[in-house]
Write an enzyme that holds these catalytic residues in place. Structure first.
Site, PDB file in Angstrom:
ATOM      1  N   GLU A  28      -1.908 -16.993   6.725  1.00  0.00           N
ATOM      2  CA  GLU A  28      -2.363 -15.825   6.208  1.00  0.00           C
ATOM      3  C   GLU A  28      -3.608 -15.708   5.769  1.00  0.00           C
ATOM      4  OE1 GLU A  28       0.610 -13.319   3.913  1.00  0.00           O
ATOM      5  OE2 GLU A  28      -0.673 -13.593   2.294  1.00  0.00           O
ATOM      6  N   ASP A  48      11.024  -7.366   3.623  1.00  0.00           N
ATOM      7  CA  ASP A  48      10.708  -6.452   4.989  1.00  0.00           C
ATOM      8  C   ASP A  48      10.817  -7.333   6.183  1.00  0.00           C
ATOM      9  OD1 ASP A  48       8.334  -7.950   4.459  1.00  0.00           O
ATOM     10  OD2 ASP A  48       7.002  -6.444   4.241  1.00  0.00           O
ATOM     11  N   THR A  97       0.897  -1.339  -0.078  1.00  0.00           N
ATOM     12  CA  THR A  97       0.127   0.094  -0.132  1.00  0.00           C
ATOM     13  C   THR A  97       0.748   1.231   0.119  1.00  0.00           C
ATOM     14  OG1 THR A  97      -1.789  -1.036   1.202  1.00  0.00           O
ATOM     15  CG2 THR A  97      -1.912   1.270   1.092  1.00  0.00           C
ATOM     16  N   GLY A 103       7.949  -9.456   0.282  1.00  0.00           N
ATOM     17  CA  GLY A 103       8.645 -10.633  -0.286  1.00  0.00           C
ATOM     18  C   GLY A 103       7.725 -11.576  -0.993  1.00  0.00           C
TER      19      GLY A 103
END
Length: 336
Positions: A191, A120, A21, A79
């Site tokens: 997830e 990240d 985002t 990633g």
């Protein structure tokens, strides 16, 4: 221009933190101060050309805020990514332009700086180790529960990277084989069950199936637009029993995964971050209780689950630390 060196305590490093985002940039000092922070939404087209151009623009703006010539640029990105080449693979839940994005090569050419690119979560783990909740730890796992779920593993003081630099995708371990389809294509990944969008989808499905429920009324008050994770969190705080049940199920999945992580990696700590997790502080206590009760010994006695100390700044701080990591082929002589 005079050169800075890693031994110079006044040096800075440029940092980019690229998410699905937002893109953030800053100049980062040796002791972890952020200078000239910039933040801008990803281009609405999601095109590779515009993403790359925005990254270069924000890095240049951060450079302008640096009081000394920066040592280089560290890039923290969603990633998976190849840290040796700086090329993204095919990240789930991101615009199409992220697939195959040649971040390392492009930014080296545009900025004429040393550039290192990594995932990240790896960057955030390095930041927690240097500045945050994992100070003094040689073995820990960083787990973030947010729009997606990612992780990084520090083993014996070093990032666990795997053969292609993609190790640590613990958000794509299956926790519910018959669960919802994940963005990676499998069914029932953590997830797909516990990330923010997954929470919203579960609540939205419940609201449509139960028109008299509080969640259905909430959906109607929003004009029938789909519920999102933060709506569920707010409803739970207001006492809605169905929202609380959804979050309890999500919390159980996260806690069970943490027990698995401790059994597999035997860490000193599990650092829990991400917007979804930070909105549920009870998960920390629940996870520590579950470790004492369910994890294998001696890992159950060694590990402790703690919240992130750095929050959203972990990506930027960790990106700056990437240049201290072993060379993965993504470097280039900086301009003087």
């Amino acid at each position: 221009m005079a050169e800075a060196s890693p031994e110079d305590k006044n040096h800075t490093t440029l940092a980019l933190d690229i998410g699905g985002t937002w893109i953030r940039a800053a100049a980062v000092t040796h002791d972890g101060m952020l200078l000239g922070v910039r933040k801008q939404a990803n281009p609405p087209t999601g095109s590779a050309t515009e993403i790359l151009a925005l990254c270069a623009q924000l890095a240049d703006e951060a450079w302008a805020a640096s009081p000394v010539p920066p040592l280089g640029l560290g890039v923290s990105t969603t990633g998976p990514v190849n840290p040796r080449t700086g090329v993204l693979y095919d990240p789930p839940n991101t615009p199409a332009g992220f697939s195959g994005l040649p971040l390392g090569q492009y930014l080296r050419e545009q900025l004429d700086l040393a550039v290192v690119v990594d995932r990240d979560t790896n960057a955030a783990a390095l930041a927690e180790q240097r500045f945050g909740a994992a100070r003094g730890c040689t073995d820990f796992v960083y787990l973030t529960v947010s729009t997606g779920i990612g992780a990084a593993v520090i083993a014996d003081g070093e990032l666990l990277r795997g053969a292609d630099g993609a190790a640590g995708e613990l958000g794509h371990a299956v926790v519910a084989p018959d669960g919802p389809v994940c963005g990676c294509g499998r069914r029932g990944c953590l997830e797909a069950v516990a990330a923010g969008p997954a929470i919203g989808r579960a609540a939205d499905q419940y609201a449509r199936a139960n028109p008299g429920s509080g969640l259905a009324q909430l959906r109607d008050s929003l004009g029938g637009t789909p519920l999102r994770g933060h709506h569920v969190g707010a409803a739970a705080l207001d006492g809605d029993p169905d929202a609380r049940k959804i979050l309890a199920a999500v919390g159980a999945a996260v806690v069970s995964s943490i027990v698995d992580i401790v059994n597999v990696f035997n860490p000193q700590r599990v650092v829990l971050g991400g917007g979804v997790a930070m909105a549920q502080p009870n998960w920390i206590e629940e996870a520590n209780d579950a470790l004492r009760q369910s994890a294998l010994q001696p890992a159950s006695e060694t590990a402790r689950v703690v919240p992130t100390e750095l929050g959203d700044n972990g990506g930027l701080l960790g990106a700056a630390l990437l240049l201290d990591q072993p060379d993965h082929g993504a470097r280039h002589r900086r301009r003087e």
